[in-house]
Design an enzyme around this catalytic site. Structure first.
Site, PDB file in Angstrom:
ATOM      1  N   HIS A  20     -10.292  -5.531  -3.403  1.00  0.00           N
ATOM      2  CA  HIS A  20      -8.952  -5.730  -2.833  1.00  0.00           C
ATOM      3  C   HIS A  20      -9.069  -6.041  -1.353  1.00  0.00           C
ATOM      4  CE1 HIS A  20      -9.907  -1.427  -2.458  1.00  0.00           C
ATOM      5  NE2 HIS A  20      -9.254  -1.464  -1.309  1.00  0.00           N
ATOM      6  N   ASP A  68       0.848  -1.191   0.000  1.00  0.00           N
ATOM      7  CA  ASP A  68       0.000   0.000   0.000  1.00  0.00           C
ATOM      8  C   ASP A  68       0.884   1.242   0.000  1.00  0.00           C
ATOM      9  OD1 ASP A  68      -3.234   0.486   0.960  1.00  0.00           O
ATOM     10  OD2 ASP A  68      -1.851   2.184   1.075  1.00  0.00           O
ATOM     11  N   GLY A 110     -16.415   2.315   3.310  1.00  0.00           N
ATOM     12  CA  GLY A 110     -15.189   3.108   3.179  1.00  0.00           C
ATOM     13  C   GLY A 110     -14.288   2.698   2.028  1.00  0.00           C
ATOM     14  N   ASN A 141     -12.905  -3.504   2.489  1.00  0.00           N
ATOM     15  CA  ASN A 141     -13.892  -2.426   2.513  1.00  0.00           C
ATOM     16  C   ASN A 141     -14.802  -2.582   1.298  1.00  0.00           C
ATOM     17  OD1 ASN A 141     -12.722  -1.200   4.801  1.00  0.00           O
ATOM     18  ND2 ASN A 141     -11.201  -0.165   3.524  1.00  0.00           N
ATOM     19  N   HIS A 199      -6.907  -5.752   2.218  1.00  0.00           N
ATOM     20  CA  HIS A 199      -5.779  -5.200   2.948  1.00  0.00           C
ATOM     21  C   HIS A 199      -5.257  -6.286   3.892  1.00  0.00           C
ATOM     22  CE1 HIS A 199      -6.840  -0.795   2.251  1.00  0.00           C
ATOM     23  NE2 HIS A 199      -7.994  -1.379   1.965  1.00  0.00           N
TER      24      HIS A 199
END
Ligand code: 5GP
Ligand code: ZN
Length: 116
Positions: free
Chosen positions: A99, A29, A92, A86, A101
């Site tokens: 994707h 990220d 959010g 998300n 995280h």
């Protein structure tokens, strides 16, 4: 399609790659919130998890399998990690390409407490 992660997948936008196979890419990220902050992304464009039909759901199992492999490879499997997805506006989600995280490398704050 004007999609940031599709551009990362096709190499138009550079990324710091962690893993790649024919179905999935993983990269760091750009704005990490933990010592490890890796995004795991299917190469096929889906807007979000809500865009995946029942018969396509095996990509999600594949993503989780790859997350386990990355965790072992990077050495944070035993200490633990957090997977976040998300979905949509209330969830959010900023980049409208599915994707996951993966956060690791420190004791993460209690998630529920952050939402109050
Ligand atoms: P979301 O809020 O959609 O779940 O997460 C999108 C994530 O993409 C954010 O954590 C953000 O830091 C990351 N991101 C946004 N633009 C880029 C970029 O150009 N490169 C990389 N590697 N990450 C990005
Ligand atoms: Zn895309």
């Amino acid at each position: 399609m004007d999609c940031l992660f599709c551009k990362i997948i096709n190499g138009e936008i550079p990324s710091s790659k962690v893993y790649e196979d024919d179905k999935v890419i993983a990269f760091n990220d750009i704005n990490p919130v933990a010592p490890y902050h890796i995004l795991v992304v299917p190469k096929k464009h889906y807007d979000s998890i809500a865009d995946i039909s029942e018969k396509e759901m095996e990509i999600v199992a594949h993503i989780h399998n790859i997350i386990n492999k990355i965790a072992i490879d990077k050495g944070f499997s035993d200490a633990g990690f957090r997977i976040i997805n998300n979905c949509g506006s209330d969830g959010g989600q900023e980049v409208k390409h599915l994707h996951y995280h993966v956060l690791a490398g420190k004791k993460l704050p209690n998630y529920e407490a952050n939402q109050k």
